[in-house]
Write an enzyme that holds these catalytic residues in place. Structure first.
Site, PDB file in Angstrom:
ATOM      1  N   THR A  25       3.954   2.899  -0.069  1.00  0.00           N
ATOM      2  CA  THR A  25       5.112   1.959  -0.193  1.00  0.00           C
ATOM      3  C   THR A  25       4.497   0.591  -0.406  1.00  0.00           C
ATOM      4  OG1 THR A  25       5.261   1.619   2.214  1.00  0.00           O
ATOM      5  CG2 THR A  25       6.663   3.266   1.129  1.00  0.00           C
ATOM      6  N   ASN A  33       5.399  -2.904   0.964  1.00  0.00           N
ATOM      7  CA  ASN A  33       6.362  -3.264   1.712  1.00  0.00           C
ATOM      8  C   ASN A  33       6.677  -4.960   1.347  1.00  0.00           C
ATOM      9  OD1 ASN A  33       6.422  -1.474   3.758  1.00  0.00           O
ATOM     10  ND2 ASN A  33       4.267  -1.496   3.662  1.00  0.00           N
ATOM     11  N   GLU A  43      10.567  -1.551   2.716  1.00  0.00           N
ATOM     12  CA  GLU A  43       9.477  -0.563   2.201  1.00  0.00           C
ATOM     13  C   GLU A  43       9.959   0.215   0.983  1.00  0.00           C
ATOM     14  OE1 GLU A  43       7.413   1.087   6.247  1.00  0.00           O
ATOM     15  OE2 GLU A  43       9.581   1.957   5.662  1.00  0.00           O
TER      16      GLU A  43
END
Length: 183
Positions: A30, A32, A117
């Site tokens: 991910t 963020n 995320e």
């Protein structure tokens, strides 16, 4: 069919360090962003859950340096800093790609702070902490939920990715990709 209001919602942000669980625990990396950027975006307040849309990474990026581990910080993100390396993202720099985004408290992990995320549906050669990220949030998939185990969590994330791809394929959204926001 165009997105239904309040969508599309456009978010201009940058990639920050998170817990490091997306790649290491789940195999689903991910990017963020500060949760405050999402919360200020125009999405109805308190609407945690899973969203889908489009993302574009650009600019220079750096290396993440962790000063504390996730274990040391418990349910708070580890203390980190990004050391800029002035590398540019190639060939993905400027390409608009599909994404799914989890926003909220991550009940499975028991976060004490909200997080945002973004999983970009693409395999990147390198991590890109500190890079600029533009998001067009096009819709809502489901609310946050807890899971009995990590395998159930991974299975649901894969379902979210499949749903996002299907929705984007069915409705196109080419007009969003060419929006002035992504230029």
């Amino acid at each position: 069919m165009p997105p239904v209001p309040p969508y599309p919602v456009f978010i201009d942000s940058h990639v920050i360090g998170g817990f490091g669980r997306g790649s290491s625990d789940l195999g689903i990396p991910t990017a963020n962003i500060p949760a405050s950027d999402f919360l200020a975006s125009g999405i109805p307040k308190g609407q945690t859950g899973i969203y889908f849309g489009l993302a574009k990474i650009s600019g220079t990026y750096g290396t993440l340096v962790r000063h504390t581990s996730p274990e040391q910080n418990g349910s708070k993100p580890p203390a980190t800093e990004i050391v800029q390396t002035e590398k540019s993202i190639v060939p993905e720099d400027g390409v608009v790609l599909p994404m799914v985004m989890s926003v909220g408290w991550n009940p499975f992990y028991g976060n004490s702070e909200p997080s945002a995320e973004v999983h970009i549906v693409h395999k990147f050669a390198e991590q890109f902490y500190g890079a600029d990220i533009k998001l067009a949030v096009l819709g809502y998939i489901r609310p946050e939920q807890n899971f009995a185990g990590v395998d159930a969590l991974i299975e649901e994330i894969m379902n979210d990715i499949r749903k996002a791809k299907e929705f984007l394929a069915e409705y196109g959204f080419k007009q969003i990709e060419s929006n002035e926001f992504f230029k």
